[in-house]
Design an enzyme around this catalytic site. Structure first.
Site, PDB file in Angstrom:
ATOM      1  N   PHE A 126      37.865  37.494  37.174  1.00 45.30           N
ATOM      2  CA  PHE A 126      38.122  37.767  38.585  1.00 45.30           C
ATOM      3  C   PHE A 126      36.785  38.038  39.272  1.00 45.30           C
ATOM      4  O   PHE A 126      35.972  38.817  38.765  1.00 45.30           O
ATOM      5  CB  PHE A 126      39.055  38.977  38.711  1.00 45.30           C
ATOM      6  CG  PHE A 126      39.592  39.178  40.097  1.00 45.30           C
ATOM      7  CD1 PHE A 126      40.670  38.443  40.555  1.00 45.30           C
ATOM      8  CD2 PHE A 126      38.995  40.085  40.957  1.00 45.30           C
ATOM      9  CE1 PHE A 126      41.154  38.621  41.845  1.00 45.30           C
ATOM     10  CE2 PHE A 126      39.482  40.271  42.245  1.00 45.30           C
ATOM     11  CZ  PHE A 126      40.562  39.535  42.685  1.00 45.30           C
ATOM     12  N   ASP A 197      39.715  44.897  32.116  1.00 41.09           N
ATOM     13  CA  ASP A 197      40.344  44.976  33.429  1.00 41.09           C
ATOM     14  C   ASP A 197      41.831  44.706  33.221  1.00 41.09           C
ATOM     15  O   ASP A 197      42.215  43.637  32.726  1.00 41.09           O
ATOM     16  CB  ASP A 197      39.706  43.940  34.368  1.00 41.09           C
ATOM     17  CG  ASP A 197      40.218  44.057  35.803  1.00 41.09           C
ATOM     18  OD1 ASP A 197      41.365  44.498  36.000  1.00 41.09           O
ATOM     19  OD2 ASP A 197      39.468  43.680  36.724  1.00 41.09           O
ATOM     20  N   TYR A 222      48.390  48.809  42.926  1.00 42.15           N
ATOM     21  CA  TYR A 222      49.276  48.173  43.916  1.00 42.15           C
ATOM     22  C   TYR A 222      49.972  46.922  43.410  1.00 42.15           C
ATOM     23  O   TYR A 222      50.730  46.314  44.140  1.00 42.15           O
ATOM     24  CB  TYR A 222      48.505  47.855  45.207  1.00 42.15           C
ATOM     25  CG  TYR A 222      47.221  47.069  45.009  1.00 42.15           C
ATOM     26  CD1 TYR A 222      47.252  45.679  44.864  1.00 42.15           C
ATOM     27  CD2 TYR A 222      45.986  47.701  44.983  1.00 42.15           C
ATOM     28  CE1 TYR A 222      46.086  44.958  44.689  1.00 42.15           C
ATOM     29  CE2 TYR A 222      44.809  46.993  44.807  1.00 42.15           C
ATOM     30  CZ  TYR A 222      44.866  45.616  44.662  1.00 42.15           C
ATOM     31  OH  TYR A 222      43.703  44.913  44.471  1.00 42.15           O
ATOM     32  N   LYS A 223      49.701  46.506  42.178  1.00 44.41           N
ATOM     33  CA  LYS A 223      50.341  45.292  41.657  1.00 44.41           C
ATOM     34  C   LYS A 223      51.649  45.692  40.963  1.00 44.41           C
ATOM     35  O   LYS A 223      52.578  46.125  41.616  1.00 44.41           O
ATOM     36  CB  LYS A 223      49.347  44.537  40.771  1.00 44.41           C
ATOM     37  CG  LYS A 223      48.193  43.969  41.619  1.00 44.41           C
ATOM     38  CD  LYS A 223      47.082  43.337  40.825  1.00 44.41           C
ATOM     39  CE  LYS A 223      46.034  42.769  41.790  1.00 44.41           C
ATOM     40  NZ  LYS A 223      44.789  42.388  41.132  1.00 44.41           N
ATOM     41  N   ARG A 370      51.106  30.489  42.340  1.00 43.89           N
ATOM     42  CA  ARG A 370      51.383  31.541  41.339  1.00 43.89           C
ATOM     43  C   ARG A 370      52.734  32.200  41.621  1.00 43.89           C
ATOM     44  O   ARG A 370      53.089  32.431  42.778  1.00 43.89           O
ATOM     45  CB  ARG A 370      50.332  32.653  41.409  1.00 43.89           C
ATOM     46  CG  ARG A 370      48.926  32.248  41.198  1.00 43.89           C
ATOM     47  CD  ARG A 370      48.037  33.466  40.959  1.00 43.89           C
ATOM     48  NE  ARG A 370      48.132  34.482  42.025  1.00 43.89           N
ATOM     49  CZ  ARG A 370      47.470  35.636  42.016  1.00 43.89           C
ATOM     50  NH1 ARG A 370      46.692  35.954  40.997  1.00 43.89           N
ATOM     51  NH2 ARG A 370      47.590  36.495  43.017  1.00 43.89           N
TER      52      ARG A 370
HETATM   53  C1  LIG Z   1      43.552  42.331  41.851  1.00 43.94           C
HETATM   54  C2  LIG Z   1      42.368  42.419  40.967  1.00 43.94           C
HETATM   55  C3  LIG Z   1      41.302  43.269  41.283  1.00 43.94           C
HETATM   56  C4  LIG Z   1      41.287  43.960  42.612  1.00 43.94           C
HETATM   57  O1  LIG Z   1      40.246  44.843  42.785  1.00 43.94           O
HETATM   58  P1  LIG Z   1      40.270  45.776  44.080  1.00 43.94           P
HETATM   59  O2  LIG Z   1      39.046  46.581  43.969  1.00 43.94           O
HETATM   60  O3  LIG Z   1      41.547  46.551  44.052  1.00 43.94           O
HETATM   61  O4  LIG Z   1      40.286  44.908  45.289  1.00 43.94           O
HETATM   62  C5  LIG Z   1      40.298  43.422  40.341  1.00 43.94           C
HETATM   63  N1  LIG Z   1      40.323  42.735  39.171  1.00 43.94           N
HETATM   64  C6  LIG Z   1      41.319  41.872  38.874  1.00 43.94           C
HETATM   65  C7  LIG Z   1      41.317  41.160  37.569  1.00 43.94           C
HETATM   66  C8  LIG Z   1      42.355  41.682  39.773  1.00 43.94           C
HETATM   67  O5  LIG Z   1      43.338  40.827  39.483  1.00 43.94           O
END
Ligand SMILES: *Cc1c(COP(=O)(O)O)cnc(C)c1O
Length: 411
Positions: A126, A197, A222-223, A370
């Site tokens: 990511f 992560d 939030y996911k 997705r």
């Molecule tokens: C959604 C996501 C993030 C989001 O990071 P934020 O700091 O909350 O914006 C980070 N890493 C991965 C792998 C994600 O899918």
């Protein structure tokens, strides 16, 4: 599709999680397949936020830091999350965003492996994970080398100069699940520490950080945890490293005695030292309430239903593979997270057309659609409703309407 309809009805009739649907506020008639990006609103969050606003803030004002134990909320929410990720309660803190927490744990990991100077990661990780590491590289200059490689090159990149292996367990594009025990062991074998992560793992299945010997982790609130837009994230530091970490983002909330107001930083004992500033109490309260839903649930049940939903989706989508849909997600269940992705040339317009029919998934450039499967508020029949909307849109070219091609900022 007829036999699949019967199959879906049968699976829904024996679904031990079906009662949870009622704990969420969802618009009537919507099939929400985007809980991997923003979880749905738990009804108990509404109550909790109201109480936090009206009673705790509105009436008790600043005394709530003690009276309602606001000050302990980051650690208490961390404890709730710990159970879901195979950690001990005192190894997890809910705070900041995933990106900010990555900054903290990357520096902590480098500190815990001081003789090494390389971070290895997947070039398809990511982007925020890569960007944060790049920012740290600018701070440290020659003292840090970033070795970002294709996934099939990770193993050869993992040599005995590596300080940290930083990976995301579930690929956000394809939904592929990386082998956490395997990669953690490989890293350990060359003396490297791991940062995982868990953005698309936590709340989707039982994560086993300590059983794998993982060193550090971060993840999103939030996911799959349904903590609300921009909910606080979390970080994990294995107990054996906690006492060795002197945070670089050393804020007063991570001080041993924040209210002594001394000029010199001294880290709090334990995970609290990774706190930086004043916690976002409204958002943390929402996340805390959302997590209560998980308290009574066995993550094995969530995993079982998640795989059952994604399996049914893949089966029902099979006829569409002749119409340009390419499955990107591994068929092998142990290699899947809780999302299914397809490459489709007109993916953006397709997703807009689908959303216009109240079937909500999302799109990732350049051509990926997705679909996230959240066992707490989806049924097998929802899955089939989504596929029949998709079939209709494809068979009748509905996506060709120019209004579906207009790009919005967030996809
Ligand atoms: C959604 C996501 C993030 C989001 O990071 P934020 O700091 O909350 O914006 C980070 N890493 C991965 C792998 C994600 O899918």
């Amino acid at each position: 599709m007829n036999h699949l309809q019967l199959e879906a009805e049968r699976l829904d009739a024996t679904d031990s999680l079906s009662a949870y649907r009622d704990q969420f506020q969802l618009p009537e008639g919507t099939v929400y397949l985007d809980g991997n990006s923003l979880g749905a609103l738990p009804k108990r969050v509404l109550e909790r936020i109201n109480q936090t606003l009206n009673i705790q803030w509105g009436e008790d004002l600043i005394s709530s830091w003690n009276k309602h134990a606001w000050i302990d909320l980051p650690a208490r929410v961390g404890q709730r999350i710990a159970r879901l990720i195979g950690a001990q309660g005192h190894e997890v803190l809910a705070c900041d965003s995933t990106s900010v927490n990555l900054f903290k744990v990357i520096l902590a990991a480098l500190e815990c492996n001081p003789k090494r100077n390389v971070i290895v990661s997947d070039i398809d990780n990511f982007p925020t994970d890569l960007y944060i590491a790049q920012g740290i590289q600018r701070l440290l200059g020659d003292r840090l080398e970033l070795r970002f490689v294709k996934r099939d090159q990770l193993e050869s990149a993992l040599r005995d100069d590596v300080a940290v292996l930083m990976l995301t367990e579930i690929d956000y594009r394809t939904g592929e699940r990386l082998d956490m025990p395997g990669w953690t062991a490989r890293a350990k074998a060359v003396g490297a520490l791991t940062i995982w992560d868990l953005a698309h793992s936590v709340g989707a299945f039982a994560v086993m950080l300590n059983a794998c010997g993982a060193d550090f982790a971060v993840g999103c609130g939030y996911k799959y945890l349904n903590g609300g837009p921009g909910a606080p994230a979390f970080l994990f530091v294995a107990e054996r490293h906690l006492a060795r970490v002197t945070p670089s983002l050393a804020g007063w909330m991570g001080h041993a005695q924040p209210f002594a107001f001394t000029p010199e930083y001294a880290p709090a004992s334990g995970i609290m030292r990774l706190a930086a500033g004043t916690p976002a109490i409204l958002s943390l309260s929402a996340l805390d309430a959302a997590l209560e839903i998980f308290d009574g649930i066995d993550m094995a049940d969530i995993r079982q239903k998640s795989l059952s939903l994604s399996q049914l989706f893949i089966e029902a989508m099979q006829p569409l593979e002749a119409h340009g849909f390419e499955l990107l997600t591994p068929l092998e269940p142990t290699k899947r997270g809780s999302q299914v992705s397809y490459a489709y040339q007109h993916g953006y317009a397709l997703m807009q057309a689908l959303r216009a029919r109240n079937v909500v998934g999302d799109f990732r450039a350049p051509n990926i659609v997705r679909f996230g499967f959240t066992p707490l508020y989806l049924s097998h029949q929802d899955v089939l409703r989504a596929v029949s909307a998709l079939e209709d849109i494809v068979n009748n070219g509905v996506w060709r309407d120019p209004k579906f091609a207009e790009r919005q900022l967030v996809t």
